[in-house]
Design a protein around this motif. Sequence first.
Motif, PDB file in Angstrom:
ATOM      1  N   GLY A 144       0.820  -1.206   0.000  1.00 46.87           N
ATOM      2  CA  GLY A 144       0.000   0.000   0.000  1.00 46.87           C
ATOM      3  C   GLY A 144       0.852   1.253   0.000  1.00 46.87           C
ATOM      4  N   GLN A 145       1.917   1.255   0.782  1.00 44.76           N
ATOM      5  CA  GLN A 145       2.799   2.411   0.835  1.00 44.76           C
ATOM      6  C   GLN A 145       3.567   2.577  -0.469  1.00 44.76           C
ATOM      7  OE1 GLN A 145       5.157   1.611   4.273  1.00 44.76           O
ATOM      8  NE2 GLN A 145       3.574   2.282   5.706  1.00 44.76           N
ATOM      9  N   GLU A 146       3.982   1.458  -1.083  1.00 41.23           N
ATOM     10  CA  GLU A 146       4.699   1.531  -2.350  1.00 41.23           C
ATOM     11  C   GLU A 146       3.802   2.095  -3.442  1.00 41.23           C
ATOM     12  OE1 GLU A 146       6.380  -1.652  -5.562  1.00 41.23           O
ATOM     13  OE2 GLU A 146       6.693  -2.092  -3.457  1.00 41.23           O
ATOM     14  N   HIS A 147       2.556   1.665  -3.460  1.00 37.95           N
ATOM     15  CA  HIS A 147       1.611   2.152  -4.455  1.00 37.95           C
ATOM     16  C   HIS A 147       1.373   3.647  -4.266  1.00 37.95           C
ATOM     17  CE1 HIS A 147      -1.739   2.256  -7.198  1.00 37.95           C
ATOM     18  NE2 HIS A 147      -2.496   2.763  -6.248  1.00 37.95           N
ATOM     19  N   TYR A 148       1.221   4.077  -3.040  1.00 37.57           N
ATOM     20  CA  TYR A 148       0.998   5.493  -2.764  1.00 37.57           C
ATOM     21  C   TYR A 148       2.225   6.302  -3.171  1.00 37.57           C
ATOM     22  CZ  TYR A 148       0.149   9.786  -0.215  1.00 37.57           C
ATOM     23  OH  TYR A 148      -0.015  11.095   0.113  1.00 37.57           O
ATOM     24  N   SER A 149       3.399   5.766  -2.906  1.00 33.09           N
ATOM     25  CA  SER A 149       4.623   6.471  -3.248  1.00 33.09           C
ATOM     26  C   SER A 149       4.756   6.614  -4.765  1.00 33.09           C
ATOM     27  CB  SER A 149       5.827   5.726  -2.682  1.00 33.09           C
ATOM     28  OG  SER A 149       7.021   6.352  -3.072  1.00 33.09           O
ATOM     29  N   ALA A 150       4.437   5.578  -5.509  1.00 34.03           N
ATOM     30  CA  ALA A 150       4.522   5.650  -6.966  1.00 34.03           C
ATOM     31  C   ALA A 150       3.500   6.640  -7.517  1.00 34.03           C
ATOM     32  CB  ALA A 150       4.294   4.265  -7.568  1.00 34.03           C
ATOM     33  N   VAL A 163       4.816  10.139  -6.827  1.00 37.77           N
ATOM     34  CA  VAL A 163       5.887  10.516  -7.756  1.00 37.77           C
ATOM     35  C   VAL A 163       5.315  10.798  -9.137  1.00 37.77           C
ATOM     36  CG1 VAL A 163       7.964   9.674  -8.917  1.00 37.77           C
ATOM     37  CG2 VAL A 163       7.683   9.327  -6.480  1.00 37.77           C
ATOM     38  N   GLY A 164       4.321  10.028  -9.554  1.00 35.26           N
ATOM     39  CA  GLY A 164       3.684  10.264 -10.854  1.00 35.26           C
ATOM     40  C   GLY A 164       3.021  11.627 -10.920  1.00 35.26           C
ATOM     41  N   TRP A 165       2.280  11.973  -9.880  1.00 37.44           N
ATOM     42  CA  TRP A 165       1.643  13.299  -9.858  1.00 37.44           C
ATOM     43  C   TRP A 165       2.678  14.407  -9.794  1.00 37.44           C
ATOM     44  CZ3 TRP A 165      -2.734  14.606 -11.601  1.00 37.44           C
ATOM     45  CH2 TRP A 165      -3.810  13.730 -11.566  1.00 37.44           C
ATOM     46  N   ARG A 166       3.787  14.155  -9.094  1.00 40.56           N
ATOM     47  CA  ARG A 166       4.852  15.157  -9.028  1.00 40.56           C
ATOM     48  C   ARG A 166       5.425  15.412 -10.424  1.00 40.56           C
ATOM     49  NH1 ARG A 166      10.617  14.108  -6.089  1.00 40.56           N
ATOM     50  NH2 ARG A 166      11.705  15.817  -7.071  1.00 40.56           N
ATOM     51  N   MET A 167       5.616  14.340 -11.187  1.00 38.10           N
ATOM     52  CA  MET A 167       6.155  14.489 -12.543  1.00 38.10           C
ATOM     53  C   MET A 167       5.186  15.238 -13.447  1.00 38.10           C
ATOM     54  SD  MET A 167       7.881  10.850 -13.297  1.00 38.10           S
ATOM     55  CE  MET A 167       9.468  10.410 -12.670  1.00 38.10           C
ATOM     56  N   VAL A 168       3.914  14.904 -13.362  1.00 42.37           N
ATOM     57  CA  VAL A 168       2.911  15.596 -14.178  1.00 42.37           C
ATOM     58  C   VAL A 168       2.863  17.079 -13.806  1.00 42.37           C
ATOM     59  CG1 VAL A 168       0.429  15.779 -14.599  1.00 42.37           C
ATOM     60  CG2 VAL A 168       1.535  13.554 -14.634  1.00 42.37           C
ATOM     61  N   THR A 180      13.163  17.998 -15.840  1.00 38.25           N
ATOM     62  CA  THR A 180      12.850  17.852 -14.425  1.00 38.25           C
ATOM     63  C   THR A 180      12.188  16.504 -14.158  1.00 38.25           C
ATOM     64  OG1 THR A 180      12.538  20.238 -14.322  1.00 38.25           O
ATOM     65  CG2 THR A 180      11.745  18.966 -12.468  1.00 38.25           C
ATOM     66  N   MET A 181      11.318  16.064 -15.069  1.00 39.19           N
ATOM     67  CA  MET A 181      10.698  14.744 -14.927  1.00 39.19           C
ATOM     68  C   MET A 181      11.747  13.637 -14.971  1.00 39.19           C
ATOM     69  SD  MET A 181       7.226  14.912 -17.226  1.00 39.19           S
ATOM     70  CE  MET A 181       7.300  13.166 -17.490  1.00 39.19           C
ATOM     71  N   LEU A 182      12.702  13.732 -15.872  1.00 39.85           N
ATOM     72  CA  LEU A 182      13.750  12.725 -15.964  1.00 39.85           C
ATOM     73  C   LEU A 182      14.613  12.705 -14.710  1.00 39.85           C
ATOM     74  CD1 LEU A 182      14.834  13.107 -19.696  1.00 39.85           C
ATOM     75  CD2 LEU A 182      13.528  11.248 -18.656  1.00 39.85           C
ATOM     76  N   ARG A 183      14.879  13.876 -14.153  1.00 42.79           N
ATOM     77  CA  ARG A 183      15.643  13.952 -12.915  1.00 42.79           C
ATOM     78  C   ARG A 183      14.880  13.287 -11.766  1.00 42.79           C
ATOM     79  NH1 ARG A 183      16.101  19.458 -11.436  1.00 42.79           N
ATOM     80  NH2 ARG A 183      16.907  19.736 -13.525  1.00 42.79           N
ATOM     81  N   SER A 184      13.572  13.490 -11.732  1.00 44.83           N
ATOM     82  CA  SER A 184      12.750  12.853 -10.698  1.00 44.83           C
ATOM     83  C   SER A 184      12.723  11.336 -10.874  1.00 44.83           C
ATOM     84  CB  SER A 184      11.325  13.394 -10.742  1.00 44.83           C
ATOM     85  OG  SER A 184      11.299  14.755 -10.429  1.00 44.83           O
ATOM     86  N   ALA A 185      12.652  10.878 -12.116  1.00 41.96           N
ATOM     87  CA  ALA A 185      12.649   9.434 -12.371  1.00 41.96           C
ATOM     88  C   ALA A 185      13.984   8.817 -11.977  1.00 41.96           C
ATOM     89  CB  ALA A 185      12.354   9.168 -13.839  1.00 41.96           C
ATOM     90  N   GLN A 186      15.072   9.510 -12.262  1.00 40.53           N
ATOM     91  CA  GLN A 186      16.389   9.012 -11.878  1.00 40.53           C
ATOM     92  C   GLN A 186      16.517   8.974 -10.356  1.00 40.53           C
ATOM     93  OE1 GLN A 186      19.623  11.466 -13.189  1.00 40.53           O
ATOM     94  NE2 GLN A 186      21.087   9.795 -13.084  1.00 40.53           N
ATOM     95  N   GLU A 187      15.980   9.967  -9.684  1.00 41.24           N
ATOM     96  CA  GLU A 187      15.974  10.012  -8.226  1.00 41.24           C
ATOM     97  C   GLU A 187      15.195   8.829  -7.659  1.00 41.24           C
ATOM     98  OE1 GLU A 187      13.941  13.204  -5.500  1.00 41.24           O
ATOM     99  OE2 GLU A 187      15.449  14.154  -6.772  1.00 41.24           O
ATOM    100  N   LEU A 188      14.087   8.477  -8.292  1.00 42.22           N
ATOM    101  CA  LEU A 188      13.269   7.364  -7.840  1.00 42.22           C
ATOM    102  C   LEU A 188      13.999   6.032  -8.039  1.00 42.22           C
ATOM    103  CD1 LEU A 188      10.503   6.381  -6.803  1.00 42.22           C
ATOM    104  CD2 LEU A 188       9.829   6.174  -9.191  1.00 42.22           C
ATOM    105  N   GLN A 189      14.742   5.901  -9.135  1.00 41.39           N
ATOM    106  CA  GLN A 189      15.474   4.656  -9.391  1.00 41.39           C
ATOM    107  C   GLN A 189      16.628   4.474  -8.416  1.00 41.39           C
ATOM    108  OE1 GLN A 189      16.662   4.730 -13.489  1.00 41.39           O
ATOM    109  NE2 GLN A 189      14.880   3.545 -14.124  1.00 41.39           N
TER     110      GLN A 189
END
Length: 111
Positions: free
Chosen positions: A32-38, A41-46, A88-97
């Motif tokens: 549940g926490q992983e789903h919320y976190s993803a 992050v998705g809304w942050r990128m948008v 900025t979206m790519l930077r956020s995705a790299q941060e998530l990885q």
Amino acid sequence: MPDTDHRSKLAALEARIAAAKAGGTKQGHAHGQEHYSAAQVGWRMVTELVAGLLLGFGIGFGLDWLFGIQPVMMILFTLLGFVAGVKTMLRSAQELQEKPSGPGAGDDDEG
């Protein structure tokens, strides 16, 4: 008689709560926490992409109004805002990885 029945049910409920707190249902909470976190992050990128577009559009529209050259600056700065949003979206995705996620995220690399 009904009083002892309620007490036994309450004791059973307290035991189930204690077992859940001790780790009996950790995997359910982690998912549940992983789903919320993803989703977060998705809304942050948008939001970052839309903010870049709107900021570029606003700057371009303002410069067009100031200089009197209608669509030139608006189109240029909207495209620049889009590029900035994608970066900025790519930077956020790299941060998530780079950040480990889940309960046993770093266990596989240590072996």
